[in-house]
Design a protein around this motif. Sequence first.
Motif, PDB file in Angstrom:
ATOM      1  N   VAL A  55       0.395 -16.731   6.561  1.00 12.78           N
ATOM      2  CA  VAL A  55       0.304 -16.259   5.173  1.00 12.78           C
ATOM      3  C   VAL A  55      -0.362 -14.895   5.124  1.00 12.78           C
ATOM      4  O   VAL A  55       0.061 -14.014   4.361  1.00 12.78           O
ATOM      5  CB  VAL A  55      -0.485 -17.277   4.314  1.00 12.78           C
ATOM      6  N   ARG A  56      -1.376 -14.702   5.944  1.00  7.60           N
ATOM      7  CA  ARG A  56      -2.094 -13.420   5.962  1.00  7.60           C
ATOM      8  C   ARG A  56      -1.178 -12.288   6.417  1.00  7.60           C
ATOM      9  O   ARG A  56      -1.161 -11.207   5.819  1.00  7.60           O
ATOM     10  CB  ARG A  56      -3.308 -13.527   6.894  1.00  7.60           C
ATOM     11  N   GLN A  57      -0.415 -12.516   7.495  1.00  6.08           N
ATOM     12  CA  GLN A  57       0.520 -11.490   7.981  1.00  6.08           C
ATOM     13  C   GLN A  57       1.590 -11.188   6.931  1.00  6.08           C
ATOM     14  O   GLN A  57       1.940 -10.030   6.697  1.00  6.08           O
ATOM     15  CB  GLN A  57       1.186 -11.971   9.278  1.00  6.08           C
ATOM     16  N   THR A  58       2.092 -12.238   6.300  1.00  6.89           N
ATOM     17  CA  THR A  58       3.131 -12.067   5.282  1.00  6.89           C
ATOM     18  C   THR A  58       2.608 -11.263   4.097  1.00  6.89           C
ATOM     19  O   THR A  58       3.302 -10.387   3.574  1.00  6.89           O
ATOM     20  CB  THR A  58       3.638 -13.437   4.801  1.00  6.89           C
ATOM     21  N   SER A  59       1.389 -11.547   3.682  1.00  6.80           N
ATOM     22  CA  SER A  59       0.780 -10.820   2.560  1.00  6.80           C
ATOM     23  C   SER A  59       0.640  -9.342   2.890  1.00  6.80           C
ATOM     24  O   SER A  59       0.927  -8.477   2.051  1.00  6.80           O
ATOM     25  CB  SER A  59      -0.593 -11.410   2.227  1.00  6.80           C
ATOM     26  N   ARG A  60       0.206  -9.048   4.113  1.00  6.00           N
ATOM     27  CA  ARG A  60       0.030  -7.654   4.520  1.00  6.00           C
ATOM     28  C   ARG A  60       1.370  -6.916   4.562  1.00  6.00           C
ATOM     29  O   ARG A  60       1.488  -5.784   4.083  1.00  6.00           O
ATOM     30  CB  ARG A  60      -0.665  -7.585   5.883  1.00  6.00           C
ATOM     31  N   ILE A  61       2.386  -7.576   5.139  1.00  5.67           N
ATOM     32  CA  ILE A  61       3.714  -6.959   5.226  1.00  5.67           C
ATOM     33  C   ILE A  61       4.279  -6.700   3.835  1.00  5.67           C
ATOM     34  O   ILE A  61       4.841  -5.636   3.561  1.00  5.67           O
ATOM     35  CB  ILE A  61       4.668  -7.859   6.039  1.00  5.67           C
ATOM     36  N   CYS A  62       4.131  -7.673   2.950  1.00  7.02           N
ATOM     37  CA  CYS A  62       4.647  -7.524   1.586  1.00  7.02           C
ATOM     38  C   CYS A  62       3.968  -6.352   0.879  1.00  7.02           C
ATOM     39  O   CYS A  62       4.632  -5.550   0.214  1.00  7.02           O
ATOM     40  CB  CYS A  62       4.430  -8.808   0.800  1.00  7.02           C
ATOM     41  N   HIS A  63       2.671  -6.251   1.033  1.00  8.95           N
ATOM     42  CA  HIS A  63       1.944  -5.150   0.375  1.00  8.95           C
ATOM     43  C   HIS A  63       2.383  -3.801   0.939  1.00  8.95           C
ATOM     44  O   HIS A  63       2.546  -2.829   0.190  1.00  8.95           O
ATOM     45  CB  HIS A  63       0.433  -5.340   0.562  1.00  8.95           C
ATOM     46  N   ASN A  64       2.587  -3.737   2.246  1.00  7.08           N
ATOM     47  CA  ASN A  64       3.015  -2.476   2.870  1.00  7.08           C
ATOM     48  C   ASN A  64       4.428  -2.083   2.454  1.00  7.08           C
ATOM     49  O   ASN A  64       4.721  -0.896   2.262  1.00  7.08           O
ATOM     50  CB  ASN A  64       2.942  -2.596   4.397  1.00  7.08           C
ATOM     51  N   LEU A  65       5.320  -3.066   2.327  1.00  9.47           N
ATOM     52  CA  LEU A  65       6.718  -2.782   2.025  1.00  9.47           C
ATOM     53  C   LEU A  65       6.989  -2.623   0.529  1.00  9.47           C
ATOM     54  O   LEU A  65       7.807  -1.793   0.119  1.00  9.47           O
ATOM     55  CB  LEU A  65       7.618  -3.883   2.582  1.00  9.47           C
ATOM     56  N   PHE A  66       6.320  -3.438  -0.295  1.00  4.08           N
ATOM     57  CA  PHE A  66       6.641  -3.477  -1.724  1.00  4.08           C
ATOM     58  C   PHE A  66       5.508  -2.978  -2.625  1.00  4.08           C
ATOM     59  O   PHE A  66       5.714  -2.754  -3.813  1.00  4.08           O
ATOM     60  CB  PHE A  66       7.010  -4.905  -2.146  1.00  4.08           C
ATOM     61  N   GLY A  67       4.310  -2.840  -2.044  1.00  8.68           N
ATOM     62  CA  GLY A  67       3.181  -2.364  -2.847  1.00  8.68           C
ATOM     63  C   GLY A  67       2.656  -3.396  -3.827  1.00  8.68           C
ATOM     64  O   GLY A  67       2.045  -3.036  -4.839  1.00  8.68           O
ATOM     65  N   CYS A  68       2.886  -4.686  -3.552  1.00  7.94           N
ATOM     66  CA  CYS A  68       2.410  -5.748  -4.442  1.00  7.94           C
ATOM     67  C   CYS A  68       2.216  -7.026  -3.632  1.00  7.94           C
ATOM     68  O   CYS A  68       2.549  -7.083  -2.452  1.00  7.94           O
ATOM     69  CB  CYS A  68       3.400  -5.976  -5.589  1.00  7.94           C
ATOM     70  N   THR A  69       1.692  -8.067  -4.285  1.00  8.13           N
ATOM     71  CA  THR A  69       1.524  -9.356  -3.616  1.00  8.13           C
ATOM     72  C   THR A  69       2.848 -10.117  -3.614  1.00  8.13           C
ATOM     73  O   THR A  69       3.778  -9.784  -4.359  1.00  8.13           O
ATOM     74  CB  THR A  69       0.460 -10.208  -4.332  1.00  8.13           C
ATOM     75  N   ILE A  70       2.908 -11.181  -2.810  1.00  9.45           N
ATOM     76  CA  ILE A  70       4.107 -12.009  -2.768  1.00  9.45           C
ATOM     77  C   ILE A  70       4.377 -12.639  -4.137  1.00  9.45           C
ATOM     78  O   ILE A  70       5.517 -12.656  -4.622  1.00  9.45           O
ATOM     79  CB  ILE A  70       3.970 -13.118  -1.699  1.00  9.45           C
ATOM     80  N   ASN A  71       3.325 -13.146  -4.768  1.00  6.54           N
ATOM     81  CA  ASN A  71       3.496 -13.781  -6.076  1.00  6.54           C
ATOM     82  C   ASN A  71       4.002 -12.792  -7.116  1.00  6.54           C
ATOM     83  O   ASN A  71       4.838 -13.143  -7.962  1.00  6.54           O
ATOM     84  CB  ASN A  71       2.174 -14.392  -6.537  1.00  6.54           C
ATOM     85  N   GLN A  72       3.518 -11.554  -7.063  1.00  2.00           N
ATOM     86  CA  GLN A  72       4.004 -10.525  -7.983  1.00  2.00           C
ATOM     87  C   GLN A  72       5.475 -10.218  -7.727  1.00  2.00           C
ATOM     88  O   GLN A  72       6.259 -10.050  -8.666  1.00  2.00           O
ATOM     89  CB  GLN A  72       3.160  -9.258  -7.849  1.00  2.00           C
ATOM     90  N   LEU A  73       5.851 -10.159  -6.449  1.00  3.30           N
ATOM     91  CA  LEU A  73       7.244  -9.886  -6.094  1.00  3.30           C
ATOM     92  C   LEU A  73       8.153 -11.020  -6.563  1.00  3.30           C
ATOM     93  O   LEU A  73       9.233 -10.778  -7.111  1.00  3.30           O
ATOM     94  CB  LEU A  73       7.370  -9.699  -4.577  1.00  3.30           C
TER      95      LEU A  73
END
Length: 289
Positions: A212-230
């Motif tokens: 979950v931590r890696q996924t959160s970091r990747i999402c923020h780097n790629l989309f500029g937001c959290t997974i829940n926001q996306l």
Amino acid sequence: MSKNDRLFKHLNMSMTGNIMTTDISWFRIIFSGNENLNTSMHKHIVHELQYVYKGCLPILIGQKILSIKAGEYALIPAGIQHKVISPDVPTRKLVIGFSIESDDLYVKNTYNHLASPVFQTATPVFQQLADVLVEKYSASYISTPSASAMSCILHILLLDITDEISSADQIQTMTQAAESYQRFNQILSFINERAFNNISIQDVADNLSLSVRQTSRICHNLFGCTINQLISQVRIQQICFLLTRSDNSISKIAEMAGFSNPYTFSRFFSHQTGVSPSTYRKNYEIKKE
């Protein structure tokens, strides 16, 4: 375009050498202090080279503004959204739209890995060739340039760029960019297909085979937001589509979107968009008329 700008298009410029074939779609020399073309987000079906030989040129790529200084160039791959921002200082540059064909594995890999823009300081050879192009084709009395001469110079110039971006460090960087792009598509596709299924960050992480931590970091780097926001953004996009492109009632759309009742659905939609589902649908119908 100012009266000093020079734009050459559709000249059927092509040059074949031992390593690659270069096809030039356009070649533009700009002497103005302002960028008057392509100041909105756009992309091309060919690669674009922007070389600044005086001043400083800001370019918006994604959500980042990057500046190309005098003596530097940006190689923007085909399909990459970008926007030129009018510079604060007088800026002179040349812009080339081109495509490359080659049987050479080295060259093919170089351009196949172009998933993100490349920013480089021009080599002395590049600068000399660029100077020749500027001096030879910026004169106001030239109406029809020699396509063969221009093609030859541009071909050599692009060969120089190919050598530069084919270095081990650049290939590694472009490979990382390609992997990021793959992750981007993987995350977005997964969420798009399951936006109405109340998916969680754990579901996305499991799909990526990451924590979950890696996924959160990747999402923020790629989309500029959290997974829940996306997830919420994608969910809203699909709801808006149903509101404007289907005859389903709002209660039915609420059910399709995974909400237990229309009230919860309306509250979620209003919080995300600032208007109720019924108002959104009504506003769309008014605009259509």
